[in-house]
Design a protein around this motif. Sequence first.
Motif, PDB file in Angstrom:
ATOM      1  N   ALA A   1      86.981  73.704  22.367  1.00 47.86           N
ATOM      2  CA  ALA A   1      85.756  74.063  21.653  1.00 47.86           C
ATOM      3  C   ALA A   1      85.709  73.518  20.235  1.00 47.86           C
ATOM      4  CB  ALA A   1      85.618  75.591  21.614  1.00 47.86           C
ATOM      5  N   LYS A   2      86.764  72.828  19.805  1.00 49.92           N
ATOM      6  CA  LYS A   2      86.771  72.339  18.434  1.00 49.92           C
ATOM      7  C   LYS A   2      87.652  71.108  18.303  1.00 49.92           C
ATOM      8  CE  LYS A   2      90.460  75.591  17.142  1.00 49.92           C
ATOM      9  NZ  LYS A   2      90.843  76.694  16.233  1.00 49.92           N
ATOM     10  N   GLY A   3      87.489  70.457  17.147  1.00 44.88           N
ATOM     11  CA  GLY A   3      88.308  69.298  16.825  1.00 44.88           C
ATOM     12  C   GLY A   3      88.116  68.161  17.813  1.00 44.88           C
ATOM     13  N   PRO A   4      89.117  67.312  17.953  1.00 44.29           N
ATOM     14  CA  PRO A   4      89.004  66.150  18.852  1.00 44.29           C
ATOM     15  C   PRO A   4      89.044  66.528  20.333  1.00 44.29           C
ATOM     16  CG  PRO A   4      91.211  66.285  17.981  1.00 44.29           C
ATOM     17  CD  PRO A   4      90.430  67.345  17.274  1.00 44.29           C
ATOM     18  N   TRP A   5      89.208  67.825  20.627  1.00 47.09           N
ATOM     19  CA  TRP A   5      89.255  68.282  22.018  1.00 47.09           C
ATOM     20  C   TRP A   5      87.876  68.647  22.550  1.00 47.09           C
ATOM     21  CZ3 TRP A   5      93.994  67.034  23.211  1.00 47.09           C
ATOM     22  CH2 TRP A   5      94.990  67.114  22.236  1.00 47.09           C
ATOM     23  N   LYS A   6      86.893  68.710  21.685  1.00 49.61           N
ATOM     24  CA  LYS A   6      85.562  69.125  22.136  1.00 49.61           C
ATOM     25  C   LYS A   6      84.859  67.962  22.842  1.00 49.61           C
ATOM     26  CE  LYS A   6      83.333  68.161  17.675  1.00 49.61           C
ATOM     27  NZ  LYS A   6      82.638  68.771  16.509  1.00 49.61           N
ATOM     28  N   PRO A   7      83.892  68.247  23.697  1.00 53.08           N
ATOM     29  CA  PRO A   7      83.235  67.182  24.474  1.00 53.08           C
ATOM     30  C   PRO A   7      82.352  66.298  23.618  1.00 53.08           C
ATOM     31  CG  PRO A   7      82.158  69.294  24.856  1.00 53.08           C
ATOM     32  CD  PRO A   7      83.375  69.591  24.056  1.00 53.08           C
ATOM     33  N   ARG A   8      82.148  65.067  24.109  1.00 52.70           N
ATOM     34  CA  ARG A   8      81.180  64.163  23.509  1.00 52.70           C
ATOM     35  C   ARG A   8      79.919  64.238  24.356  1.00 52.70           C
ATOM     36  NH1 ARG A   8      85.130  59.721  24.003  1.00 52.70           N
ATOM     37  NH2 ARG A   8      83.477  58.690  25.191  1.00 52.70           N
ATOM     38  N   ILE A   9      78.844  64.785  23.796  1.00 56.46           N
ATOM     39  CA  ILE A   9      77.632  65.006  24.581  1.00 56.46           C
ATOM     40  C   ILE A   9      76.379  64.511  23.865  1.00 56.46           C
ATOM     41  CG2 ILE A   9      78.547  66.976  25.874  1.00 56.46           C
ATOM     42  CD1 ILE A   9      77.177  68.825  23.873  1.00 56.46           C
ATOM     43  N   HIS A  10      76.551  63.819  22.739  1.00 53.79           N
ATOM     44  CA  HIS A  10      75.404  63.321  21.982  1.00 53.79           C
ATOM     45  C   HIS A  10      75.533  61.805  21.833  1.00 53.79           C
ATOM     46  CE1 HIS A  10      74.310  67.440  21.064  1.00 53.79           C
ATOM     47  NE2 HIS A  10      75.538  67.657  20.627  1.00 53.79           N
ATOM     48  N   PRO A  11      74.970  61.031  22.767  1.00 54.61           N
ATOM     49  CA  PRO A  11      75.195  59.574  22.776  1.00 54.61           C
ATOM     50  C   PRO A  11      74.990  58.865  21.443  1.00 54.61           C
ATOM     51  CG  PRO A  11      74.128  60.223  24.803  1.00 54.61           C
ATOM     52  CD  PRO A  11      74.186  61.458  23.941  1.00 54.61           C
ATOM     53  N   PRO A  12      73.880  59.076  20.708  1.00 52.95           N
ATOM     54  CA  PRO A  12      73.735  58.341  19.438  1.00 52.95           C
ATOM     55  C   PRO A  12      74.832  58.681  18.429  1.00 52.95           C
ATOM     56  CG  PRO A  12      71.616  59.209  20.158  1.00 52.95           C
ATOM     57  CD  PRO A  12      72.656  59.845  21.024  1.00 52.95           C
ATOM     58  N   LEU A  13      75.174  59.975  18.314  1.00 55.85           N
ATOM     59  CA  LEU A  13      76.216  60.383  17.374  1.00 55.85           C
ATOM     60  C   LEU A  13      77.592  59.910  17.833  1.00 55.85           C
ATOM     61  CD1 LEU A  13      75.036  64.031  16.588  1.00 55.85           C
ATOM     62  CD2 LEU A  13      74.531  61.924  15.339  1.00 55.85           C
ATOM     63  N   ASP A  14      77.828  59.955  19.149  1.00 55.96           N
ATOM     64  CA  ASP A  14      79.115  59.506  19.680  1.00 55.96           C
ATOM     65  C   ASP A  14      79.307  58.010  19.468  1.00 55.96           C
ATOM     66  OD1 ASP A  14      79.400  62.115  20.535  1.00 55.96           O
ATOM     67  OD2 ASP A  14      78.749  61.705  22.582  1.00 55.96           O
ATOM     68  N   TRP A  15      78.221  57.257  19.584  1.00 51.63           N
ATOM     69  CA  TRP A  15      78.289  55.815  19.350  1.00 51.63           C
ATOM     70  C   TRP A  15      78.758  55.535  17.923  1.00 51.63           C
ATOM     71  CZ3 TRP A  15      76.237  52.092  16.169  1.00 51.63           C
ATOM     72  CH2 TRP A  15      76.283  50.764  16.611  1.00 51.63           C
ATOM     73  N   LEU A  16      78.216  56.274  16.969  1.00 54.13           N
ATOM     74  CA  LEU A  16      78.615  56.095  15.572  1.00 54.13           C
ATOM     75  C   LEU A  16      80.062  56.517  15.349  1.00 54.13           C
ATOM     76  CD1 LEU A  16      75.377  57.469  13.839  1.00 54.13           C
ATOM     77  CD2 LEU A  16      76.107  55.083  13.940  1.00 54.13           C
ATOM     78  N   HIS A  17      80.459  57.661  15.925  1.00 53.98           N
ATOM     79  CA  HIS A  17      81.810  58.166  15.715  1.00 53.98           C
ATOM     80  C   HIS A  17      82.863  57.233  16.312  1.00 53.98           C
ATOM     81  CE1 HIS A  17      85.410  60.689  16.499  1.00 53.98           C
ATOM     82  NE2 HIS A  17      85.102  61.175  15.315  1.00 53.98           N
ATOM     83  N   ALA A  18      82.567  56.677  17.492  1.00 51.09           N
ATOM     84  CA  ALA A  18      83.536  55.794  18.129  1.00 51.09           C
ATOM     85  C   ALA A  18      83.834  54.577  17.264  1.00 51.09           C
ATOM     86  CB  ALA A  18      83.019  55.350  19.503  1.00 51.09           C
ATOM     87  N   ARG A  19      82.844  54.117  16.508  1.00 54.08           N
ATOM     88  CA  ARG A  19      83.001  52.890  15.736  1.00 54.08           C
ATOM     89  C   ARG A  19      83.442  53.131  14.295  1.00 54.08           C
ATOM     90  NH1 ARG A  19      80.208  52.593  19.967  1.00 54.08           N
ATOM     91  NH2 ARG A  19      79.896  50.647  21.133  1.00 54.08           N
ATOM     92  N   TRP A  20      83.026  54.253  13.709  1.00 59.25           N
ATOM     93  CA  TRP A  20      83.342  54.459  12.291  1.00 59.25           C
ATOM     94  C   TRP A  20      83.918  55.837  11.969  1.00 59.25           C
ATOM     95  CZ3 TRP A  20      78.484  52.147  13.600  1.00 59.25           C
ATOM     96  CH2 TRP A  20      78.461  50.766  13.417  1.00 59.25           C
ATOM     97  N   GLY A  21      83.972  56.723  12.943  1.00 61.50           N
ATOM     98  CA  GLY A  21      84.511  58.052  12.681  1.00 61.50           C
ATOM     99  C   GLY A  21      86.024  58.053  12.637  1.00 61.50           C
TER     100      GLY A  21
END
Length: 487
Positions: free
Chosen positions: A456-476
């Motif tokens: 439910a928190k941290g890097p263990w939580k699911p990725r369910i928001h494609p636009p935000l996940d796209w940004l996080h994968a590249r610069w997060g």
Amino acid sequence: MEDGPGKSKSFDVVIVGAGISGINCAYRLQSHLPHLRYVVLEGREDIGGTWDLFRFPGVRSDADLHTYGFEWNRWPFDHPIAEGPLITAYLQDTVSKFSIRERIRFKHQVRSANWSSATRRWNFRVDHDGDSLSFESRWFVMATGYFNYESPREAPIPGLSDFQGDVIHPQFWPPSYDYDAKRVAIIGSGSTATTLLPHLAKRAAEVTMVQRSPSYVLSFENADRGPSWLRKWLPLSVALMYERLWFLVVPYCFILLCKLWPAKARDQLRQHAVERLPKSVDADVHFRPRYDPCDQRMCISPGGDFFQALHRNARVVTGRIQGMQGRQIQLEGGLTVDADLIVTATGLRMRFGAGIHVQVDGDGVSWTESFMWNRAMVENVPNMVFMIGYITSAWTLGVDNTAIYLVRILKDMQRRGDAVAVPRRPKGSKIATSGIFKLSSTYVAEGNKEMPVYGAKGPWKPRIHPPLDWLHARWGTVLQTCISPDD
């Protein structure tokens, strides 16, 4: 690409699976880390995964190809929803165009993978044309999807063994089967059923979809690529990028609206169906699902083909099956359906890890209840990445993010001189969990029981928001304290 004398079996990365996930990962590795030596091991005789396996009439994507296709090789066709053969042709063109095909070894079925902490490498046992081969690599990428390709889900259908006609599961559709002028009953109401109905209706005498409960069916024009006026002024490459962005943002906003205002969304989707149904069809009985929109996958009807078939020789009946008599399906309440062929479109069997026996230092790994890290790795399993995409958005959006995570991890490890990375939860931590796929469908609920979980928190939580996940994968922030060199 066959094995033979001089063919190396030692690599930096072994990718298992030459479907869309494996092809995408291969491109990301060779474009960002050209010095790495990788191979793709594919158990089948050709690329494509799902699209090479499923051959039932009309098999097609249920996500738009502008986002299901590759970001680095844009979907070039006008229609965003495409049938299997066109998707396969697109994949074939991709592996040839980007020199990926020569890295694929076909008919290489991976049976087991064992991590050795002593050598810091994965060792694979692979079946190839009756021979047992050994491969090794520093990293292991599982790009095999989440379906059991050998064994379909067998839903309990009362009296099915007593039916005196033909019975076919869509996963194993006979290529030469002739259903011309036959009475066909499709048992199920999901994406496969709504895909089959209009295509079978073109040649069958009549087609009846027998559903226990209704699903949402969304119709749209299949030539619609978003606002068209802007394309007249854009170069092709920019136009394709614009279309991908359009299909990334607009469907995501639609899903958000369904989740924020489910009652309003239910009413709108019901009205959408009513406007397209024959007057004789009771929408409240056959097109009023018991669940909220996006709690299950929404069925797609490109060009309204599903609704058009209901105006001709197709129909929908709703109720529980009691049994079979001869070539007749008997439902509760006395309703009957005559059929020469039953198609059991009751869902697929889910499987994590493609049945590969995975060990760490000789100890078998149990995926059940293990935590996923950034939807990319499993806790306590070194140097291993799973390609898991979205289930309510285009699958490829998610697996591409995972491939980018892998590239960033490898670059960071190279810079620091590390050889091993393992996701670890802080000792003694207690985190609430949820299933890896957040849908209420029966086959998903069954599959989740044998799969890893999200926290439910941290890097263990699911990725369910494609636009935000796209940004996080590249610069997060990716390499956090929970992923570290092995102790």
